[in-house]
Scaffold this motif. Sequence first.
Motif, PDB file in Angstrom:
ATOM      1  N   ILE A 180      41.357  50.847  29.866  1.00 14.20           N
ATOM      2  CA  ILE A 180      41.322  49.381  29.939  1.00 14.20           C
ATOM      3  C   ILE A 180      41.125  48.931  31.382  1.00 14.20           C
ATOM      4  CG2 ILE A 180      42.577  47.233  29.484  1.00 14.20           C
ATOM      5  CD1 ILE A 180      44.202  48.779  27.379  1.00 14.20           C
ATOM      6  N   TYR A 181      40.104  48.136  31.590  1.00 14.50           N
ATOM      7  CA  TYR A 181      39.903  47.411  32.853  1.00 14.50           C
ATOM      8  C   TYR A 181      40.133  45.941  32.537  1.00 14.50           C
ATOM      9  CZ  TYR A 181      37.527  45.387  36.917  1.00 14.50           C
ATOM     10  OH  TYR A 181      37.225  44.668  38.055  1.00 14.50           O
ATOM     11  N   LEU A 182      41.013  45.289  33.297  1.00 12.72           N
ATOM     12  CA  LEU A 182      41.320  43.885  33.054  1.00 12.72           C
ATOM     13  C   LEU A 182      41.324  43.118  34.367  1.00 12.72           C
ATOM     14  CD1 LEU A 182      42.140  41.625  31.090  1.00 12.72           C
ATOM     15  CD2 LEU A 182      44.523  42.340  31.385  1.00 12.72           C
ATOM     16  N   ARG A 183      40.520  42.110  34.442  1.00 13.53           N
ATOM     17  CA  ARG A 183      40.356  41.219  35.593  1.00 13.53           C
ATOM     18  C   ARG A 183      39.741  41.937  36.794  1.00 13.53           C
ATOM     19  NH1 ARG A 183      45.285  39.574  33.401  1.00 13.53           N
ATOM     20  NH2 ARG A 183      45.175  37.494  32.447  1.00 13.53           N
ATOM     21  N   ALA A 230      22.226  52.854  25.352  1.00  8.27           N
ATOM     22  CA  ALA A 230      21.525  51.592  25.629  1.00  8.27           C
ATOM     23  C   ALA A 230      22.411  50.601  26.379  1.00  8.27           C
ATOM     24  CB  ALA A 230      21.000  50.962  24.335  1.00  8.27           C
ATOM     25  N   LEU A 231      23.218  51.098  27.311  1.00 11.02           N
ATOM     26  CA  LEU A 231      24.140  50.237  28.046  1.00 11.02           C
ATOM     27  C   LEU A 231      23.401  49.141  28.806  1.00 11.02           C
ATOM     28  CD1 LEU A 231      26.973  49.544  29.143  1.00 11.02           C
ATOM     29  CD2 LEU A 231      26.590  51.248  30.942  1.00 11.02           C
ATOM     30  N   ALA A 232      22.321  49.494  29.491  1.00 15.20           N
ATOM     31  CA  ALA A 232      21.608  48.509  30.308  1.00 15.20           C
ATOM     32  C   ALA A 232      21.131  47.336  29.460  1.00 15.20           C
ATOM     33  CB  ALA A 232      20.428  49.172  31.014  1.00 15.20           C
ATOM     34  N   ARG A 233      20.672  47.613  28.266  1.00 14.36           N
ATOM     35  CA  ARG A 233      20.206  46.526  27.381  1.00 14.36           C
ATOM     36  C   ARG A 233      21.369  45.636  26.958  1.00 14.36           C
ATOM     37  NH1 ARG A 233      15.040  48.410  24.100  1.00 14.36           N
ATOM     38  NH2 ARG A 233      14.593  50.412  25.077  1.00 14.36           N
ATOM     39  N   HIS A 234      22.490  46.244  26.649  1.00 10.61           N
ATOM     40  CA  HIS A 234      23.645  45.458  26.203  1.00 10.61           C
ATOM     41  C   HIS A 234      24.162  44.537  27.308  1.00 10.61           C
ATOM     42  CE1 HIS A 234      24.458  47.015  22.172  1.00 10.61           C
ATOM     43  NE2 HIS A 234      24.068  48.208  22.614  1.00 10.61           N
ATOM     44  N   LEU A 273      28.338  45.091  35.920  1.00 15.81           N
ATOM     45  CA  LEU A 273      28.884  45.365  34.586  1.00 15.81           C
ATOM     46  C   LEU A 273      28.613  46.803  34.169  1.00 15.81           C
ATOM     47  CD1 LEU A 273      27.934  42.097  32.667  1.00 15.81           C
ATOM     48  CD2 LEU A 273      30.239  42.849  33.255  1.00 15.81           C
ATOM     49  N   ALA A 274      27.396  47.265  34.447  1.00 17.34           N
ATOM     50  CA  ALA A 274      27.046  48.631  34.069  1.00 17.34           C
ATOM     51  C   ALA A 274      27.900  49.647  34.820  1.00 17.34           C
ATOM     52  CB  ALA A 274      25.561  48.882  34.326  1.00 17.34           C
ATOM     53  N   ARG A 275      28.159  49.390  36.107  1.00 11.24           N
ATOM     54  CA  ARG A 275      29.005  50.307  36.880  1.00 11.24           C
ATOM     55  C   ARG A 275      30.416  50.378  36.307  1.00 11.24           C
ATOM     56  NH1 ARG A 275      26.292  48.087  41.381  1.00 11.24           N
ATOM     57  NH2 ARG A 275      28.011  46.615  41.743  1.00 11.24           N
ATOM     58  N   LEU A 276      30.969  49.221  35.970  1.00 12.04           N
ATOM     59  CA  LEU A 276      32.312  49.191  35.398  1.00 12.04           C
ATOM     60  C   LEU A 276      32.362  49.922  34.061  1.00 12.04           C
ATOM     61  CD1 LEU A 276      33.683  45.581  36.033  1.00 12.04           C
ATOM     62  CD2 LEU A 276      34.708  47.742  36.771  1.00 12.04           C
ATOM     63  N   ALA A 277      31.354  49.668  33.234  1.00 12.36           N
ATOM     64  CA  ALA A 277      31.327  50.294  31.916  1.00 12.36           C
ATOM     65  C   ALA A 277      31.209  51.812  32.039  1.00 12.36           C
ATOM     66  CB  ALA A 277      30.169  49.736  31.100  1.00 12.36           C
ATOM     67  N   ARG A 278      30.380  52.279  32.938  1.00 13.05           N
ATOM     68  CA  ARG A 278      30.227  53.729  33.122  1.00 13.05           C
ATOM     69  C   ARG A 278      31.509  54.349  33.691  1.00 13.05           C
ATOM     70  NH1 ARG A 278      25.384  55.471  31.840  1.00 13.05           N
ATOM     71  NH2 ARG A 278      23.617  54.018  31.879  1.00 13.05           N
ATOM     72  N   ALA A 279      32.160  53.621  34.588  1.00 19.09           N
ATOM     73  CA  ALA A 279      33.435  54.128  35.128  1.00 19.09           C
ATOM     74  C   ALA A 279      34.471  54.248  34.020  1.00 19.09           C
ATOM     75  CB  ALA A 279      33.932  53.210  36.233  1.00 19.09           C
ATOM     76  N   ALA A 280      34.492  53.275  33.108  1.00 19.38           N
ATOM     77  CA  ALA A 280      35.423  53.326  31.980  1.00 19.38           C
ATOM     78  C   ALA A 280      35.102  54.507  31.071  1.00 19.38           C
ATOM     79  CB  ALA A 280      35.386  52.016  31.205  1.00 19.38           C
ATOM     80  N   LEU A 308      37.542  38.999  32.740  1.00 22.31           N
ATOM     81  CA  LEU A 308      36.680  40.089  32.308  1.00 22.31           C
ATOM     82  C   LEU A 308      37.535  41.276  31.872  1.00 22.31           C
ATOM     83  CD1 LEU A 308      33.852  41.536  32.170  1.00 22.31           C
ATOM     84  CD2 LEU A 308      34.292  42.257  34.536  1.00 22.31           C
ATOM     85  N   SER A 309      37.192  41.869  30.750  1.00 26.26           N
ATOM     86  CA  SER A 309      37.840  43.115  30.341  1.00 26.26           C
ATOM     87  C   SER A 309      36.779  44.108  29.874  1.00 26.26           C
ATOM     88  CB  SER A 309      38.862  42.877  29.221  1.00 26.26           C
ATOM     89  OG  SER A 309      38.229  42.420  28.041  1.00 26.26           O
ATOM     90  N   VAL A 310      37.056  45.375  30.132  1.00 27.30           N
ATOM     91  CA  VAL A 310      36.219  46.475  29.655  1.00 27.30           C
ATOM     92  C   VAL A 310      37.159  47.483  29.012  1.00 27.30           C
ATOM     93  CG1 VAL A 310      34.580  48.286  30.276  1.00 27.30           C
ATOM     94  CG2 VAL A 310      34.579  46.128  31.541  1.00 27.30           C
ATOM     95  N   VAL A 311      36.928  47.783  27.751  1.00 26.28           N
ATOM     96  CA  VAL A 311      37.818  48.664  27.006  1.00 26.28           C
ATOM     97  C   VAL A 311      36.993  49.754  26.333  1.00 26.28           C
ATOM     98  CG1 VAL A 311      39.482  48.821  25.108  1.00 26.28           C
ATOM     99  CG2 VAL A 311      39.460  46.786  26.581  1.00 26.28           C
ATOM    100  N   VAL A 312      37.466  50.987  26.431  1.00 22.25           N
ATOM    101  CA  VAL A 312      36.908  52.081  25.637  1.00 22.25           C
ATOM    102  C   VAL A 312      38.036  52.643  24.784  1.00 22.25           C
ATOM    103  CG1 VAL A 312      35.621  54.245  25.623  1.00 22.25           C
ATOM    104  CG2 VAL A 312      35.324  52.636  27.518  1.00 22.25           C
ATOM    105  N   ARG A 313      37.826  52.626  23.473  1.00 24.54           N
ATOM    106  CA  ARG A 313      38.820  53.140  22.528  1.00 24.54           C
ATOM    107  C   ARG A 313      38.189  54.225  21.667  1.00 24.54           C
ATOM    108  NH1 ARG A 313      41.587  48.359  19.280  1.00 24.54           N
ATOM    109  NH2 ARG A 313      43.169  49.972  18.962  1.00 24.54           N
TER     110      ARG A 313
END
Length: 294
Positions: free
Chosen positions: A11-14, A52-56, A77-84, A121-126
């Motif tokens: 979880i990334y939050l704020r 397809a992260l870049a498209r999303h 956003l892509a950097r955060l998502a990949r880090a998650a 902003l939140s980024v979650v991987v479950r």
Amino acid sequence: MPAPLTAPPVIYLRDRFLDADEPAQVSLFDRASLLGDSLFASLRVYGGAPVALARHVARLEGAAAELGLACPSTAALARLARAACDKFTGEYGYLRITLSRGEQPSQGAGLGLSGLGAPVLSVVVRELASPPFPPPTELAPVALRAAPAACQPPGWKLGSYAVRVAMRREVEARGHGEGLVLGLDGAVVSGVASNVFMVRGGALATPSLASGCRPGVTRELLLERLAAAGVAVEERAIPLDDLRAADAVFFTSAVTPLLAACRFESRALDVHAPGLVAARAALVEAIAEARGSR
């Protein structure tokens, strides 16, 4: 029975990643909670690789600009998502990026935009137990209709899914895995949370964007890959009677890349039709390429 889930969520939050077991706290006065005033992007993760992260994230940034919602850049956003995804220890996951307009001021109510707090902003991987290619399902239309694009642009993935939840309840009450959503004119639009394709006489077709269907990333990716493989797909208006005469029907989405229908109403459908098999192969290839590029 699906295997038990063992990977903890990331979880990334704020402005930071939360520690393991640290609660993710968002105010009850956040407009995502009060009004559904938020946008999101969601996609599947395979072995730490988002497809397809870049498209999303480009879709999310574009919708945020249209709604006047402050949003980090596509690259950020892509950097955060990949880090998650890198922190996620599971094999199959679900990535969701959510952007809320922020907290309603203490003296405010309603829809006004003055005095709001900073966007959240939140980024979650479950971990995700459902397979990317589930067994074929029975299918029938749902009662509620899709809103015309002029009323709600289908490219906006808004935080309120109450109507789609009501559709899903109807689908689950029937024991089906998906439902067919129609427009106000009775033409085919989509699945409950997916795009729909049909095969008839060897030809593939899908509702055009003019129908009000979502311009789904997986839909776009599949159209491109099928075209590259020499498989034509016609984007057009699809009357319900056309779909009733189809040889095969299948659905695509980022979370469930392909779900075939084995029966529509009382009519059996071909789950091995060449067009359906070609679509599945194209999506399997896209997933393999994403995993290989990690």
